[in-house]
Design a protein around this motif. Structure first.
Motif, PDB file in Angstrom:
ATOM      1  N   ASP A 135      42.614  10.242  34.556  1.00  0.00           N
ATOM      2  CA  ASP A 135      42.253   8.986  35.219  1.00  0.00           C
ATOM      3  C   ASP A 135      42.511   9.047  36.711  1.00  0.00           C
ATOM      4  N   ILE A 136      41.579   8.468  37.457  1.00  0.00           N
ATOM      5  CA  ILE A 136      41.709   8.354  38.912  1.00  0.00           C
ATOM      6  C   ILE A 136      41.758   6.875  39.240  1.00  0.00           C
ATOM      7  N   THR A 137      42.811   6.464  39.911  1.00  0.00           N
ATOM      8  CA  THR A 137      42.959   5.054  40.262  1.00  0.00           C
ATOM      9  C   THR A 137      42.303   4.778  41.608  1.00  0.00           C
ATOM     10  N   ILE A 138      41.402   3.803  41.622  1.00  0.00           N
ATOM     11  CA  ILE A 138      40.758   3.391  42.874  1.00  0.00           C
ATOM     12  C   ILE A 138      40.962   1.896  43.072  1.00  0.00           C
ATOM     13  N   LYS A 139      40.891   1.481  44.314  1.00  0.00           N
ATOM     14  CA  LYS A 139      41.029   0.063  44.627  1.00  0.00           C
ATOM     15  C   LYS A 139      39.766  -0.420  45.326  1.00  0.00           C
ATOM     16  N   ILE A 140      39.130  -1.439  44.759  1.00  0.00           N
ATOM     17  CA  ILE A 140      37.951  -2.057  45.357  1.00  0.00           C
ATOM     18  C   ILE A 140      38.413  -3.309  46.093  1.00  0.00           C
ATOM     19  N   PRO A 141      38.413  -3.283  47.424  1.00  0.00           N
ATOM     20  CA  PRO A 141      38.869  -4.448  48.189  1.00  0.00           C
ATOM     21  C   PRO A 141      37.987  -5.665  47.964  1.00  0.00           C
ATOM     22  N   SER A 142      38.581  -6.827  48.109  1.00  0.00           N
ATOM     23  CA  SER A 142      37.829  -8.071  47.970  1.00  0.00           C
ATOM     24  C   SER A 142      36.721  -8.138  49.015  1.00  0.00           C
ATOM     25  N   GLY A 143      35.544  -8.564  48.598  1.00  0.00           N
ATOM     26  CA  GLY A 143      34.421  -8.689  49.521  1.00  0.00           C
ATOM     27  C   GLY A 143      33.633  -7.411  49.729  1.00  0.00           C
ATOM     28  N   SER A 144      33.941  -6.369  48.955  1.00  0.00           N
ATOM     29  CA  SER A 144      33.247  -5.083  49.122  1.00  0.00           C
ATOM     30  C   SER A 144      31.778  -5.200  48.693  1.00  0.00           C
ATOM     31  N   THR A 145      30.891  -4.626  49.493  1.00  0.00           N
ATOM     32  CA  THR A 145      29.474  -4.579  49.145  1.00  0.00           C
ATOM     33  C   THR A 145      29.245  -3.435  48.160  1.00  0.00           C
ATOM     34  N   THR A 146      28.059  -3.428  47.555  1.00  0.00           N
ATOM     35  CA  THR A 146      27.716  -2.332  46.643  1.00  0.00           C
ATOM     36  C   THR A 146      27.770  -0.995  47.376  1.00  0.00           C
ATOM     37  N   ALA A 147      27.309  -0.994  48.631  1.00  0.00           N
ATOM     38  CA  ALA A 147      27.319   0.235  49.432  1.00  0.00           C
ATOM     39  C   ALA A 147      28.748   0.724  49.662  1.00  0.00           C
ATOM     40  N   LYS A 148      29.674  -0.211  49.946  1.00  0.00           N
ATOM     41  CA  LYS A 148      31.076   0.149  50.172  1.00  0.00           C
ATOM     42  C   LYS A 148      31.688   0.701  48.884  1.00  0.00           C
ATOM     43  N   ILE A 149      31.369   0.056  47.753  1.00  0.00           N
ATOM     44  CA  ILE A 149      31.891   0.508  46.458  1.00  0.00           C
ATOM     45  C   ILE A 149      31.359   1.905  46.138  1.00  0.00           C
ATOM     46  N   ALA A 150      30.077   2.122  46.443  1.00  0.00           N
ATOM     47  CA  ALA A 150      29.470   3.445  46.216  1.00  0.00           C
ATOM     48  C   ALA A 150      30.187   4.514  47.025  1.00  0.00           C
ATOM     49  N   ASP A 151      30.543   4.187  48.270  1.00  0.00           N
ATOM     50  CA  ASP A 151      31.272   5.133  49.127  1.00  0.00           C
ATOM     51  C   ASP A 151      32.631   5.484  48.522  1.00  0.00           C
ATOM     52  N   ILE A 152      33.343   4.454  48.017  1.00  0.00           N
ATOM     53  CA  ILE A 152      34.669   4.661  47.430  1.00  0.00           C
ATOM     54  C   ILE A 152      34.574   5.567  46.202  1.00  0.00           C
ATOM     55  N   LEU A 153      33.560   5.302  45.368  1.00  0.00           N
ATOM     56  CA  LEU A 153      33.378   6.108  44.151  1.00  0.00           C
ATOM     57  C   LEU A 153      33.034   7.553  44.483  1.00  0.00           C
ATOM     58  N   GLU A 154      32.171   7.748  45.482  1.00  0.00           N
ATOM     59  CA  GLU A 154      31.774   9.100  45.865  1.00  0.00           C
ATOM     60  C   GLU A 154      32.932   9.860  46.499  1.00  0.00           C
ATOM     61  N   GLU A 155      33.722   9.167  47.329  1.00  0.00           N
ATOM     62  CA  GLU A 155      34.876   9.806  47.977  1.00  0.00           C
ATOM     63  C   GLU A 155      35.903  10.281  46.950  1.00  0.00           C
ATOM     64  N   ASN A 156      35.966   9.581  45.821  1.00  0.00           N
ATOM     65  CA  ASN A 156      36.918   9.950  44.765  1.00  0.00           C
ATOM     66  C   ASN A 156      36.278  10.822  43.686  1.00  0.00           C
ATOM     67  N   SER A 157      35.066  11.331  43.990  1.00  0.00           N
ATOM     68  CA  SER A 157      34.342  12.241  43.080  1.00  0.00           C
ATOM     69  C   SER A 157      34.132  11.653  41.685  1.00  0.00           C
ATOM     70  N   LEU A 158      33.850  10.347  41.637  1.00  0.00           N
ATOM     71  CA  LEU A 158      33.607   9.687  40.360  1.00  0.00           C
ATOM     72  C   LEU A 158      32.116   9.538  40.071  1.00  0.00           C
ATOM     73  N   ILE A 159      31.286   9.665  41.112  1.00  0.00           N
ATOM     74  CA  ILE A 159      29.833   9.642  40.936  1.00  0.00           C
ATOM     75  C   ILE A 159      29.232  10.803  41.717  1.00  0.00           C
ATOM     76  N   LYS A 160      28.035  11.216  41.307  1.00  0.00           N
ATOM     77  CA  LYS A 160      27.389  12.349  41.965  1.00  0.00           C
ATOM     78  C   LYS A 160      26.606  11.941  43.201  1.00  0.00           C
ATOM     79  N   ASN A 161      26.027  10.741  43.169  1.00  0.00           N
ATOM     80  CA  ASN A 161      25.124  10.336  44.250  1.00  0.00           C
ATOM     81  C   ASN A 161      25.226   8.836  44.477  1.00  0.00           C
ATOM     82  N   LYS A 162      25.705   8.446  45.644  1.00  0.00           N
ATOM     83  CA  LYS A 162      25.908   7.022  45.917  1.00  0.00           C
ATOM     84  C   LYS A 162      24.585   6.257  46.035  1.00  0.00           C
ATOM     85  N   TYR A 163      23.518   6.939  46.419  1.00  0.00           N
ATOM     86  CA  TYR A 163      22.216   6.272  46.557  1.00  0.00           C
ATOM     87  C   TYR A 163      21.644   5.932  45.184  1.00  0.00           C
ATOM     88  N   ILE A 164      21.799   6.851  44.241  1.00  0.00           N
ATOM     89  CA  ILE A 164      21.359   6.588  42.873  1.00  0.00           C
ATOM     90  C   ILE A 164      22.182   5.455  42.279  1.00  0.00           C
TER      91      ILE A 164
END
Length: 348
Positions: A50-79
């Motif tokens: 498990d990888i623990t991530i924190k999604i700050p309040s008010g985060s946009t989908t784009a910001k969330i995609a960046d967080i997920l990609e930075e933590n290697s949880l998704i392959k492509n933030k655009y998809i």
């Protein structure tokens, strides 16, 4: 003649349309395969924790995609952003702290973010220099683990070798002493002992980076030797500025084949941190007693922090052979035995 030309032209147009349609189909197929591949888990084959991530309040989908990609949880933030829009959940991804892993596909991650994280979490901090027994005691008092089970798991390294390759480097008979990295963690209140241990080992794996490995190799030290030395430095040092100096003393003694004579190693054998050791204490027959046995002990005596690990592979360029603790917790370093005795007399 004109009819033949028209017929030929129509045939050419039909052929061109056929090729165009085929090209569109091929492009669409390749695109579909690519998108499908990008939606798969980042690591469906290997062992994932498990990888623990924190999604700050008010985060946009784009910001969330960046967080997920930075933590290697998704392959492509655009998809990721495209699928979020297709599922019509844009703006519905909830803030909070999540424990996700690389075996989750895009839909599972999105569903988790839409659902939110209702589980309650709890934080705990393991100070630098804690031994396994002390870690178990602290976590037990916070009602996070069963102390006996926690220690039983920590004494069985083989249970964690599949997840953490670095453990395969440990000598036979080793425990996880020294490898549960001291830090602040956040876990679910119902987390199992294995999950907590995995989290701490994962943090160690992150901290023991390529830079440290490279320096250890230059010094011809194994990982276990680095962490063992770092644990002794951790227990001896009070000031960060002195860690490289204490490291230098031990490195110099090892090079000359001298006994390390670290009181911290004897305290580890005793199972208590006595302020003043007796002569009888120094005679305890144990490979961890560096007053009797040359070289490093068989393994770490505590969990060292990053600064002690760095000091172990970056000793100061000095020729000190001794140190004595001062009343304020600092140390006086000496090159000769006579200087050392004088320093000890001053501190009486």
């Amino acid at each position: 003649m004109a009819k033949a030309l028209i017929k030929s032209r129509n045939k050419g147009i039909k052929l061109g349309l056929t090729f165009l349609i085929l090209a569109i189909i091929i492009i669409a197929t390749v695109g579909f395969i690519y998108v499908k591949e990008q939606m798969k888990p980042v690591d469906s084959e290997g062992v994932s924790y498990d990888i623990t991530i924190k999604i700050p309040s008010g985060s946009t989908t784009a910001k969330i995609a960046d967080i997920l990609e930075e933590n290697s949880l998704i392959k492509n933030k655009y998809i990721f952003k495209i699928i979020v829009r297709m599922k019509e959940v844009d703006g519905k991804l909830k803030a909070g702290e999540y424990s996700l892993n690389k075996k989750m596909d895009l839909y599972q991650i999105i569903d988790a973010l839409v659902k939110g994280n209702p589980k309650k979490t709890v934080k705990f901090t393991i100070p630098e220099g804690y031994e396994l027994s002390m870690i178990a005691e602290k976590l037990s008092k916070q009602n996070l683990v069963n102390k006996e089970r926690f220690l039983e798991l920590c004494n069985n390294v083989s249970l964690f070798k599949k997840k953490f390759d670095f453990l395969k480097e440990l000598p036979e008979g080793s425990t996880l002493e020294g490898y549960l990295f001291p830090d602040t963690y956040e876990v679910y209140k119902d987390a199992k002992e294995e999950e907590i241990i995995n989290k701490m080992l994962a943090r160690f794996e992150q901290v023991y980076n390529d830079k440290i490995k490279y320096k250890a190799k230059k010094l011809n030290l194994t990982m276990n030797e680095v962490i063992t030395l770092a644990s002794i430095i951790e227990r001896e040092a009070k000031l960060d500025s002195e860690r490289p100096l204490i490291s230098a003393v031990f490195h110099n003694r090892l090079k000359k084949g001298w006994l390390l004579q670290s009181c911290a190693t004897v305290q580890y054998v005793l199972g208590e941190r006595k302020e003043n050791l007796t002569y009888d204490d120094l005679k305890i027959d144990s490979k961890y007693n560096t007053y009797l046995y040359k070289g490093l002990p068989p393994g770490p005596i505590a969990s060292p922090g990053l600064k002690s690990i760095e000091a172990a592979v970056e000793p100061a360029n000095v020729d000190y052979m001794f140190f004595v603790v001062n009343k304020d917790g600092s140390h006086t370093f000496s090159r000769s035995f006579n200087e050392h005795v004088n320093a000890k007399n001053k501190n009486k």
